[in-house]
Design an enzyme around this catalytic site. Sequence first.
Site, PDB file in Angstrom:
ATOM      1  N   ASN A  11       0.867  -1.178   0.000  1.00  0.00           N
ATOM      2  CA  ASN A  11       0.000   0.000   0.000  1.00  0.00           C
ATOM      3  C   ASN A  11       0.903   1.227   0.000  1.00  0.00           C
ATOM      4  OD1 ASN A  11      -1.706   2.098   0.553  1.00  0.00           O
ATOM      5  ND2 ASN A  11      -2.706   1.131   2.307  1.00  0.00           N
ATOM      6  N   LYS A  18       3.213   0.818   3.155  1.00  0.00           N
ATOM      7  CA  LYS A  18       2.837  -0.203   4.136  1.00  0.00           C
ATOM      8  C   LYS A  18       2.906  -1.557   3.438  1.00  0.00           C
ATOM      9  CE  LYS A  18      -0.475   2.634   6.623  1.00  0.00           C
ATOM     10  NZ  LYS A  18      -1.870   2.965   6.636  1.00  0.00           N
ATOM     11  N   ARG A  92      -2.538  -1.962  -3.497  1.00  0.00           N
ATOM     12  CA  ARG A  92      -3.650  -1.032  -3.373  1.00  0.00           C
ATOM     13  C   ARG A  92      -3.407   0.125  -4.334  1.00  0.00           C
ATOM     14  NH1 ARG A  92      -4.518   3.795   0.635  1.00  0.00           N
ATOM     15  NH2 ARG A  92      -6.624   4.343   0.044  1.00  0.00           N
ATOM     16  N   HIS A 181     -12.469   4.440  -0.708  1.00  0.00           N
ATOM     17  CA  HIS A 181     -12.664   3.462   0.381  1.00  0.00           C
ATOM     18  C   HIS A 181     -13.450   2.247  -0.106  1.00  0.00           C
ATOM     19  CE1 HIS A 181     -12.445   6.903   3.577  1.00  0.00           C
ATOM     20  NE2 HIS A 181     -11.253   6.329   3.428  1.00  0.00           N
ATOM     21  N   HIS A 209     -17.609   4.272   6.809  1.00  0.00           N
ATOM     22  CA  HIS A 209     -16.181   4.073   7.092  1.00  0.00           C
ATOM     23  C   HIS A 209     -15.664   5.377   7.692  1.00  0.00           C
ATOM     24  CE1 HIS A 209     -12.002   2.602   6.216  1.00  0.00           C
ATOM     25  NE2 HIS A 209     -11.809   3.903   6.400  1.00  0.00           N
ATOM     26  N   ASP A 284      -7.556  14.149  15.917  1.00  0.00           N
ATOM     27  CA  ASP A 284      -7.646  12.801  16.474  1.00  0.00           C
ATOM     28  C   ASP A 284      -8.887  12.694  17.363  1.00  0.00           C
ATOM     29  OD1 ASP A 284      -7.204  10.554  18.345  1.00  0.00           O
ATOM     30  OD2 ASP A 284      -5.291  10.419  17.286  1.00  0.00           O
ATOM     31  N   CYS A 285      -9.743  11.745  17.011  1.00  0.00           N
ATOM     32  CA  CYS A 285     -11.026  11.613  17.715  1.00  0.00           C
ATOM     33  C   CYS A 285     -10.831  11.347  19.215  1.00  0.00           C
ATOM     34  CB  CYS A 285     -11.820  10.494  17.047  1.00  0.00           C
ATOM     35  SG  CYS A 285     -13.459  10.278  17.693  1.00  0.00           S
ATOM     36  N   ARG A 286      -9.802  10.537  19.530  1.00  0.00           N
ATOM     37  CA  ARG A 286      -9.571  10.232  20.957  1.00  0.00           C
ATOM     38  C   ARG A 286      -9.276  11.500  21.739  1.00  0.00           C
ATOM     39  NH1 ARG A 286      -5.651   5.491  19.298  1.00  0.00           N
ATOM     40  NH2 ARG A 286      -5.362   7.084  17.758  1.00  0.00           N
ATOM     41  N   GLY A 332     -11.297   3.427  12.068  1.00  0.00           N
ATOM     42  CA  GLY A 332     -10.775   3.673  13.420  1.00  0.00           C
ATOM     43  C   GLY A 332     -11.804   4.286  14.359  1.00  0.00           C
ATOM     44  N   ILE A 333     -12.562   5.262  13.867  1.00  0.00           N
ATOM     45  CA  ILE A 333     -13.584   5.902  14.712  1.00  0.00           C
ATOM     46  C   ILE A 333     -14.825   5.018  14.801  1.00  0.00           C
ATOM     47  CG2 ILE A 333     -15.089   7.913  14.944  1.00  0.00           C
ATOM     48  CD1 ILE A 333     -12.918   9.580  13.508  1.00  0.00           C
TER      49      ILE A 333
HETATM   50  P1  AMP Z   1      -8.075   5.212  10.801  1.00  0.00           P
HETATM   51  O1  AMP Z   1      -7.798   6.302   9.792  1.00  0.00           O
HETATM   52  O2  AMP Z   1      -9.120   4.234  10.328  1.00  0.00           O
HETATM   53  O3  AMP Z   1      -6.848   4.562  11.348  1.00  0.00           O
HETATM   54  O4  AMP Z   1      -8.766   5.948  12.072  1.00  0.00           O
HETATM   55  C1  AMP Z   1      -8.104   6.963  12.786  1.00  0.00           C
HETATM   56  C2  AMP Z   1      -9.104   7.622  13.715  1.00  0.00           C
HETATM   57  O5  AMP Z   1      -9.643   6.636  14.612  1.00  0.00           O
HETATM   58  C3  AMP Z   1      -8.482   8.707  14.582  1.00  0.00           C
HETATM   59  O6  AMP Z   1      -9.334   9.846  14.604  1.00  0.00           O
HETATM   60  C4  AMP Z   1      -8.471   8.070  15.956  1.00  0.00           C
HETATM   61  O7  AMP Z   1      -8.578   9.027  16.970  1.00  0.00           O
HETATM   62  C5  AMP Z   1      -9.710   7.204  15.912  1.00  0.00           C
HETATM   63  N1  AMP Z   1      -9.683   6.213  16.983  1.00  0.00           N
HETATM   64  C6  AMP Z   1      -8.864   5.149  17.116  1.00  0.00           C
HETATM   65  N2  AMP Z   1      -9.096   4.519  18.308  1.00  0.00           N
HETATM   66  C7  AMP Z   1     -10.088   5.210  18.920  1.00  0.00           C
HETATM   67  C8  AMP Z   1     -10.788   5.073  20.171  1.00  0.00           C
HETATM   68  N3  AMP Z   1     -10.493   4.092  21.021  1.00  0.00           N
HETATM   69  N4  AMP Z   1     -11.753   5.973  20.447  1.00  0.00           N
HETATM   70  C9  AMP Z   1     -12.051   6.965  19.606  1.00  0.00           C
HETATM   71  N5  AMP Z   1     -11.440   7.149  18.413  1.00  0.00           N
HETATM   72  C10 AMP Z   1     -10.474   6.287  18.077  1.00  0.00           C
END
Ligand code: AMP
Length: 411
Positions: A11, A18, A92, A181, A209, A284-286, A332-333
């Site tokens: 990828n 990756k 990819r 996606h 997604h 970052d959602c976290r 991830g979210i």
């Molecule tokens: P991805 O691009 O699919 O890797 O997703 C990245 C997003 O997923 C980022 O905004 C992360 O903050 C979010 N994410 C990953 N783990 C968590 C979690 N435990 N709670 C909330 N958001 C998360």
Amino acid sequence: MSNSSRVLVLNCGSSSLKFAVIDPLSGTLELTGIGEALEQNEPTVSWKIGGEKKTSPLPANSGHREVIHFLVNNILRECPNLRDHLVAIGHRVVHGGEKFSHSVLVDDAVIHTIRECVALAPLHNPAALQGIEAARSAFPYLPQVAVFDTAFHQSMPRHAYIYALPYELYRDHGIRRYGMHGTSHRFVTERAAELLNLPVNEVNIISAHLGNGASVTAVHNGHSVDTSMGLTPLEGLVMGTRSGDVDPGLLMHLGARLDYGLKEINDLLNKKSGLLGISELSNDCRTLEQAAAEGHDGAQLALDIFCYRLAKYIASYHGVLPQVDALVFTGGIGENSSLVRGKVLSHLGGLGYVLDEARNGRARFGEDGPISTEQSAVTLVIPTNEEWVIARDAAGLVPPTSPNGDPSSRE
Ligand code: AMP
């Protein structure tokens, strides 16, 4: 394909590569790794095998070719059990334009067509081409397969993919909605069909997604019929740093009134907007969840807008589909944020969605299952697995006459 067959999945991003070695039958990841900061001063390659993590620096300005060289001559040389069972390489590729609605074996004509799509994905397709060229010379005895992010959405009808612009822009320049996606939405569709006990060609879902990039797709009888991303991955939902939908008049306003140039507009909409732009804190959602819980108003607003806009798309796709067997969260979210899932469903009560708090709280860490009550419209969490789709497609396209990874037939 035998039980011991393995596929190398590549990828290539604009400054990263990756890689993974996968068992296409089970999806087991035998090796994962990433080359980062490529074509910069201090590129590195990191990989994980058998639970052990390693990192190595690469010479300055190393690119995709050097990562593949390192993979062949260092990592795989020490793992002959993996190397000798490779049957194919899956790549990819972000953009296949209108030419590819399925994965294909790579030959010179395919490379030529991917090159023709560079204008549609100027950062990503050149990187994929570099990866393909490097992999072809490193593994001349293995079939190479291209798997396109856009392919799953080629089933969209014209009324979903044509912009209301002069038609000649589509006819002469291919300007239309393509969607991205697709590999993830396809995986989720197939898995949802399994969980719902339906044949794939009878399943109707809305697939959300939600990662740093985010898109939502309406799937009718197993086929994408609409999706939120368009010509580029900027259209649609609010994302980590991307704005998603805005009034196109904004662009003229920024240019004429605020003196923005094209590059600044591009940076603004792609890198400085979305969750980051609204919150003035993070993409970052976290981080945002934590900050919102501590009273950060920008973080709260960013999450509110993210969920509200997604709920509007989901509601509109209920109008697109004759029935919806399930709403699916992934990425991830989507896989991890019970807060986002709960907030989105709270907007959708009118469509019959009722959250099961306990199920929603439990659904994370790579497991799939429902998060809605028994009486609710069905809502599932399904961890995506794009690498596995790529590995399966690649293994499925190995020609019967291929040497099939027989080391004695090499070089
Ligand atoms: P991805 O691009 O699919 O890797 O997703 C990245 C997003 O997923 C980022 O905004 C992360 O903050 C979010 N994410 C990953 N783990 C968590 C979690 N435990 N709670 C909330 N958001 C998360």
